[in-house]
Write a protein that holds these residues in place. Structure first.
Motif, PDB file in Angstrom:
ATOM      1  N   GLY A  28       0.945  -1.183   0.103  1.00 24.23           N
ATOM      2  CA  GLY A  28       0.249  -0.045   0.127  1.00 24.23           C
ATOM      3  C   GLY A  28       0.927   1.244  -0.081  1.00 24.23           C
ATOM      4  O   GLY A  28       2.087   1.211  -0.064  1.00 24.23           O
ATOM      5  N   THR A  29       0.246   2.379   0.148  1.00 23.00           N
ATOM      6  CA  THR A  29       0.706   3.585   0.028  1.00 23.00           C
ATOM      7  C   THR A  29       0.366   4.556   1.142  1.00 23.00           C
ATOM      8  O   THR A  29      -0.782   4.495   1.730  1.00 23.00           O
ATOM      9  CB  THR A  29       0.251   4.440  -1.294  1.00 23.00           C
ATOM     10  N   GLY A  30       1.232   5.320   1.685  1.00 24.68           N
ATOM     11  CA  GLY A  30       0.784   6.265   2.828  1.00 24.68           C
ATOM     12  C   GLY A  30       1.904   5.965   3.994  1.00 24.68           C
ATOM     13  O   GLY A  30       2.683   5.231   4.133  1.00 24.68           O
ATOM     14  N   SER A  31       1.810   6.876   4.952  1.00 22.00           N
ATOM     15  CA  SER A  31       2.690   6.809   6.114  1.00 22.00           C
ATOM     16  C   SER A  31       2.459   5.502   7.006  1.00 22.00           C
ATOM     17  O   SER A  31       3.432   5.198   7.686  1.00 22.00           O
ATOM     18  CB  SER A  31       2.298   7.999   6.999  1.00 22.00           C
ATOM     19  N   THR A  32       1.262   4.852   7.079  1.00 19.33           N
ATOM     20  CA  THR A  32       1.414   3.689   7.718  1.00 19.33           C
ATOM     21  C   THR A  32       1.828   2.379   6.791  1.00 19.33           C
ATOM     22  O   THR A  32       2.416   1.599   7.396  1.00 19.33           O
ATOM     23  CB  THR A  32      -0.215   3.237   8.012  1.00 19.33           C
ATOM     24  N   ALA A  33       1.414   2.369   5.689  1.00 16.69           N
ATOM     25  CA  ALA A  33       2.124   1.485   4.736  1.00 16.69           C
ATOM     26  C   ALA A  33       3.737   1.515   4.741  1.00 16.69           C
ATOM     27  O   ALA A  33       4.313   0.560   4.376  1.00 16.69           O
ATOM     28  CB  ALA A  33       1.565   1.754   3.250  1.00 16.69           C
ATOM     29  N   ILE A  83      -1.412  -5.373   1.901  1.00 20.11           N
ATOM     30  CA  ILE A  83      -1.555  -4.438   3.185  1.00 20.11           C
ATOM     31  C   ILE A  83      -1.744  -3.056   2.818  1.00 20.11           C
ATOM     32  O   ILE A  83      -0.687  -2.708   2.239  1.00 20.11           O
ATOM     33  CB  ILE A  83      -0.429  -4.815   4.109  1.00 20.11           C
ATOM     34  N   ASP A  84      -2.501  -2.480   3.375  1.00 14.43           N
ATOM     35  CA  ASP A  84      -2.583  -0.853   3.003  1.00 14.43           C
ATOM     36  C   ASP A  84      -3.279  -0.064   4.146  1.00 14.43           C
ATOM     37  O   ASP A  84      -3.936  -0.731   4.916  1.00 14.43           O
ATOM     38  CB  ASP A  84      -3.432  -0.867   1.657  1.00 14.43           C
ATOM     39  N   GLY A  85      -3.021   1.229   4.042  1.00 13.85           N
ATOM     40  CA  GLY A  85      -3.628   1.894   4.957  1.00 13.85           C
ATOM     41  C   GLY A  85      -4.971   2.595   4.546  1.00 13.85           C
ATOM     42  O   GLY A  85      -5.552   2.054   3.549  1.00 13.85           O
ATOM     43  N   THR A  86      -5.667   3.483   5.435  1.00 14.38           N
ATOM     44  CA  THR A  86      -6.802   3.957   5.061  1.00 14.38           C
ATOM     45  C   THR A  86      -7.182   5.298   5.596  1.00 14.38           C
ATOM     46  O   THR A  86      -6.116   5.874   6.573  1.00 14.38           O
ATOM     47  CB  THR A  86      -8.006   3.071   5.414  1.00 14.38           C
ATOM     48  N   ASP A  87      -8.109   6.019   5.097  1.00 12.54           N
ATOM     49  CA  ASP A  87      -8.263   7.399   5.785  1.00 12.54           C
ATOM     50  C   ASP A  87      -9.325   7.399   6.728  1.00 12.54           C
ATOM     51  O   ASP A  87      -9.487   8.250   7.602  1.00 12.54           O
ATOM     52  CB  ASP A  87      -8.468   8.346   4.683  1.00 12.54           C
ATOM     53  N   GLU A  88     -10.390   6.357   6.456  1.00 12.47           N
ATOM     54  CA  GLU A  88     -11.302   6.046   7.432  1.00 12.47           C
ATOM     55  C   GLU A  88     -11.969   4.858   7.184  1.00 12.47           C
ATOM     56  O   GLU A  88     -11.740   4.224   6.072  1.00 12.47           O
ATOM     57  CB  GLU A  88     -12.730   7.029   6.970  1.00 12.47           C
ATOM     58  N   LYS A  97     -10.335   5.793   1.057  1.00 15.13           N
ATOM     59  CA  LYS A  97      -8.999   6.163   0.687  1.00 15.13           C
ATOM     60  C   LYS A  97      -8.612   7.087  -0.304  1.00 15.13           C
ATOM     61  O   LYS A  97      -9.488   7.501  -1.057  1.00 15.13           O
ATOM     62  CB  LYS A  97      -8.554   4.671   0.125  1.00 15.13           C
ATOM     63  N   GLY A  98      -7.463   7.465  -0.497  1.00 14.65           N
ATOM     64  CA  GLY A  98      -6.969   8.349  -1.470  1.00 14.65           C
ATOM     65  C   GLY A  98      -6.323   9.580  -1.285  1.00 14.65           C
ATOM     66  O   GLY A  98      -6.041  10.570  -1.788  1.00 14.65           O
ATOM     67  N   GLY A  99      -6.521   9.777   0.298  1.00 17.26           N
ATOM     68  CA  GLY A  99      -5.549  11.071   0.720  1.00 17.26           C
ATOM     69  C   GLY A  99      -4.328  11.016   0.502  1.00 17.26           C
ATOM     70  O   GLY A  99      -3.968  12.100   0.093  1.00 17.26           O
ATOM     71  N   ALA A 102      -3.307   7.751  -4.100  1.00 18.04           N
ATOM     72  CA  ALA A 102      -2.842   6.565  -4.981  1.00 18.04           C
ATOM     73  C   ALA A 102      -4.148   5.863  -5.010  1.00 18.04           C
ATOM     74  O   ALA A 102      -3.796   4.462  -5.292  1.00 18.04           O
ATOM     75  CB  ALA A 102      -1.818   5.798  -4.201  1.00 18.04           C
ATOM     76  N   LEU A 103      -5.288   6.316  -4.889  1.00 21.34           N
ATOM     77  CA  LEU A 103      -6.747   5.357  -4.735  1.00 21.34           C
ATOM     78  C   LEU A 103      -6.634   4.342  -5.794  1.00 21.34           C
ATOM     79  O   LEU A 103      -7.201   3.147  -5.958  1.00 21.34           O
ATOM     80  CB  LEU A 103      -7.802   6.078  -4.593  1.00 21.34           C
ATOM     81  N   LEU A 104      -6.418   4.853  -7.325  1.00 21.59           N
ATOM     82  CA  LEU A 104      -6.692   4.118  -8.394  1.00 21.59           C
ATOM     83  C   LEU A 104      -6.009   2.990  -8.344  1.00 21.59           C
ATOM     84  O   LEU A 104      -6.324   1.650  -8.498  1.00 21.59           O
ATOM     85  CB  LEU A 104      -6.580   4.954  -9.687  1.00 21.59           C
TER      86      LEU A 104
HETATM   87  C1  5RP Z   1      -3.192   6.679  -0.118  1.00 21.23           C
HETATM   88  C2  5RP Z   1      -4.024   6.138   0.911  1.00 21.23           C
HETATM   89  C3  5RP Z   1      -3.643   5.965   2.187  1.00 21.23           C
HETATM   90  O1  5RP Z   1      -3.555   4.687   2.600  1.00 21.23           O
HETATM   91  C4  5RP Z   1      -4.367   6.822   3.114  1.00 21.23           C
HETATM   92  O2  5RP Z   1      -4.413   8.111   2.767  1.00 21.23           O
HETATM   93  C5  5RP Z   1      -3.800   6.787   4.443  1.00 21.23           C
HETATM   94  O3  5RP Z   1      -2.473   7.340   4.673  1.00 21.23           O
HETATM   95  P1  5RP Z   1      -1.867   7.381   5.959  1.00 21.23           P
HETATM   96  O4  5RP Z   1      -1.521   5.897   6.247  1.00 21.23           O
HETATM   97  O5  5RP Z   1      -0.639   7.959   5.718  1.00 21.23           O
HETATM   98  O6  5RP Z   1      -2.612   7.762   7.235  1.00 21.23           O
HETATM   99  O7  5RP Z   1      -5.193   5.896   0.749  1.00 21.23           O
HETATM  100  O8  5RP Z   1      -3.812   7.115  -1.508  1.00 21.23           O
END
Ligand code: 5RP
Length: 234
Positions: A28-33, A83-88, A97-99, A102-104
């Motif tokens: 996944g993408t983002g600070s948690t990934a 394994i990926d993160g989420t915004d909610e 997702k997509g914050g 990278a949502l696509l």
């Molecule tokens: C990226 C995402 C991320 O998973 C989402 O924004 C969460 O990011 P973070 O782990 O930094 O809070 O959807 O497109």
């Protein structure tokens, strides 16, 4: 490491327990990934044999720097685990997702996976989706017409609110890895996520939206009281 990053790392460490030798992994993408990829890289350095597919150029660069073997979906169209993160996330494991923009690719990779497990800190849990503005990736052609259609279809699903073109740090339109724009739709609470998702998907200029419904098998959420698992890790 900040408290928030510590929680993200705890969730990532729990997710790492799901990884088995030989697995084909969506990254996944983002600070948690980022935390997950870092931990995975350490295991690969110790000899773990896995192969990953990155959901963004950022993740690809990080994974490559850690020596994680990578493929793309053309070579590896079926994955074991993403394994990926989420915004909610809500109690039905529906996601926004997509914050990170990278949502696509995140959705394409999740759809190619047998299992998607979400890692997050507890701040992302909501009773109802919509506190986080919904990202919608659009084709650059006819963006204004697409904005109108999104507003119309969203209203028909009971969602209304400002639809803003995402900008980068330089104030220019943010461009995704796929070369598209993103509208951030501040609809507030989304009363009918499935209806909204279907309506957005039917707008020709919409490439993909950030509602992930029916994708997450489990959410690993780390908070002050420890790690909570929603759904099933099996
Ligand atoms: C990226 C995402 C991320 O998973 C989402 O924004 C969460 O990011 P973070 O782990 O930094 O809070 O959807 O497109």
């Amino acid at each position: 490491m900040s408290k928030a990053d510590e929680l993200k790392r705890q969730a990532a460490a729990k997710a790492l327990e799901l990884v088995e030798p030989g697995m084909r992994l969506g990254l996944g993408t983002g600070s948690t990934a980022v935390q997950f990829v870092e931990l995975l890289g350490a295991r690969v350095a110790q000899g773990l044999d896995v192969i990953g597919v990155a959901t963004s150029e950022r993740t690809r660069v990080q994974a490559q720097s850690l020596g994680i073997p990578l493929a793309d979906l053309d070579d590896l169209p079926e994955l074991d685990l993403t394994i990926d993160g989420t915004d909610e996330f809500d109690p039905d494991l529906r996601l926004i997702k997509g914050g990170g923009g990278a949502l696509l690719r995140e959705k394409i990779v999740a759809a190619a996976s047998r299992r998607m497990v979400v890692i997050t800190d507890a701040s992302k849990a909501v009773k109802r989706l919509g506190k986080f503005p919904l990202p919608v990736e659009i084709n650059r052609f006819g963006a204004e017409a697409t904005r109108h259609l999104i507003a119309r279809e969203a209203a028909a699903a009971g969602s209304n609110g400002p639809i803003a073109l995402r900008k980068d740090a330089a104030g220019q339109p943010f461009v995704t890895d796929g070369g598209h724009y993103i509208f951030d739709c501040a609809f507030g609470i989304i009363p009918a996520p499935e209806d909204l998702a279907a309506r957005l998907s039917a707008v020709p200029g919409v490439v993909e939206h950030g509602l992930f419904i029916g994708y997450a098998r489990a959410v690993i959420s780390a908070g002050a009281e420890g790690v909570t698992i929603y759904g099933s890790l099996a």
